[in-house]
Design a protein around this motif. Sequence first.
Motif, PDB file in Angstrom:
ATOM      1  N   THR A  14      31.156  42.579  39.851  1.00 41.64           N
ATOM      2  CA  THR A  14      31.478  43.278  38.604  1.00 41.64           C
ATOM      3  C   THR A  14      32.751  42.731  37.959  1.00 41.64           C
ATOM      4  OG1 THR A  14      32.718  44.985  39.765  1.00 41.64           O
ATOM      5  CG2 THR A  14      30.393  45.429  39.332  1.00 41.64           C
ATOM      6  N   SER A  15      33.388  41.760  38.620  1.00 40.41           N
ATOM      7  CA  SER A  15      34.595  41.232  37.991  1.00 40.41           C
ATOM      8  C   SER A  15      34.283  40.056  37.057  1.00 40.41           C
ATOM      9  CB  SER A  15      35.635  40.842  39.041  1.00 40.41           C
ATOM     10  OG  SER A  15      35.288  39.636  39.652  1.00 40.41           O
ATOM     11  N   PHE A  16      32.974  39.750  36.923  1.00 36.49           N
ATOM     12  CA  PHE A  16      32.555  38.757  35.925  1.00 36.49           C
ATOM     13  C   PHE A  16      31.644  39.420  34.894  1.00 36.49           C
ATOM     14  CE2 PHE A  16      33.902  35.670  39.067  1.00 36.49           C
ATOM     15  CZ  PHE A  16      34.413  34.663  38.265  1.00 36.49           C
ATOM     16  N   ASP A  17      31.831  39.042  33.647  1.00 35.12           N
ATOM     17  CA  ASP A  17      31.004  39.571  32.569  1.00 35.12           C
ATOM     18  C   ASP A  17      29.536  39.203  32.827  1.00 35.12           C
ATOM     19  OD1 ASP A  17      29.670  40.105  30.202  1.00 35.12           O
ATOM     20  OD2 ASP A  17      31.365  39.546  28.952  1.00 35.12           O
TER      21      ASP A  17
END
Lengths: 252, 285
Positions: A97-100
């Motif tokens: 979830t830390s990447f778009d």
Amino acid sequence: MEPILQVSGLTKTFHANGKPDFTAVDQVSFLLYPGETVGIVGESGCGKSTLAKLLCRLLDVTEGTIRLCGQDITKARDRELFGAYRNIQMVFQDPLTSFDPRRTLGDGIGESLRNAGVSKTERERRVVELLEQCGLSETFAGRYPHEVSGGQCQRAAIARALAIKPKLLLCDEATSALDVTVQQQIMELLKELREKEKLSYLFICHNLALVQSFCDRVLVMHEGKIVEEGTTDQVIFYPQSDYTKILLDSIL
Amino acid sequence: MSEGITVRRQKRKSSHTKWKLCFFLTLVILLMVIALFSEQLAPYDPYEQNLMEAMQPPSTKHIMGTDQHGRDMFSRVLVGGRTSIFATLALVAVIALFGTVVGTLCGYYGGRLDSLVMRISDVCLAFPGLVFAMAVAALLGGGISNAVLALAVISWPKYSRVARSQTLALKTAPFISAARLSGCGSNQIILRHILPNILGPILVTAMLDIGTMMMELAGLSFLGLGAKPPVAEWGNMMSSGRSMLQMYPWVVLSPGIGIFISVALFNLLGDTVRDYLDPRNSRSR
């Protein structure tokens, strides 16, 4: 030697309607010197992650000061803050979830370079370089977060954090969402980067074994306060405070 | 063995959705092309009166019959479609754009502006839309553009609600924090990271809304608050034929068929788009 990070009296109080104020981080002070690795341990909800967010100014500080590389960033805004982000970067707990989800990993890794005005071709070259440095092949630049595994994604997240060559890397439980073997590989990578890039780490973790093998010093947090501070061996083998003893007993 | 079967079934289902999407998209595009070139396609001039041939039932000469002024109903339905369909698309585009911008800004910045705008949109959502639109349209006077404006004033909150809730959910996601750490300002975060991620639900809402909006526009015209005669528009064509429903039903039924076909098509397309964008429907992107 001048400390890279100087935190004094840092406090964060959350105000919620109808509920008493909640102080998540309470009068926290510590120093972090260049090349040093400091671990922060404590149970869930003790304010570790809030502290990490405060240090990156993702949350506003209620009280106290943060000095990064000699510069006061407690109230920094916009340009000044972007300048600070050249020195401090963060690796998040959940890599996926830390990447778009709508952008490729390469896009995410190159974003800070893009914001710094690096040209597209130069950016692409740097992204490949960073991926290789973190043990990924260049094909990963074109993949989407849901197409890669957690470990691969965390490597990409580390690559992203390294893109603008920060001096201090904040790892907020960077390995806790990964399984044990992958965890080991990520730790190896972090150790390797420490040697090569002369990085300093603030390593937030609740796995004491990892902290023991990786950190020079440890801060023990409990209910928003730092209850114990010392070298890793000192804290683990000769705990002083009651809370640290409980924490160690619950693991060993 | 059983795993193989489920995999195949899922694969078939997703390709089925894709096929359906292509099919309905083609039909909707066809409908829009017909509406666009309706004047060239119409066999007769839709405004030419010929009282000698008034109230003719459907025949080979006039396949949908003629109205009280002897105008060919088929030509009028075609040309009326252009007014109805493009006014509806314009309306949905305007409210989707405005609602999304307002909702995203409210969700992202929060605070007092957010409370104020959301209370206004609560009022809009609580009020019967068509009644409000009638009041506004009556105030502004007739005309299709005023009808569009009247419906837009009451319909945008639906989009701002969707955009706001999606933005609120995304705002705290780690990738937004990561973008901030990469040096993105608020504008860049909204444009690069938030809008592309909330576009799916907005698009689905808009697609499903086209049918409803077409009905409401036709409704306003039927009540005499939208397109004014002699402009051919499905709503006012039905209105002008309603007194003759028992004797000459084709005058009402012909535009009714037009509304029915286009509303059904847009709704089916909306449903399919929703199925297609459903995250459970695993796709490569």
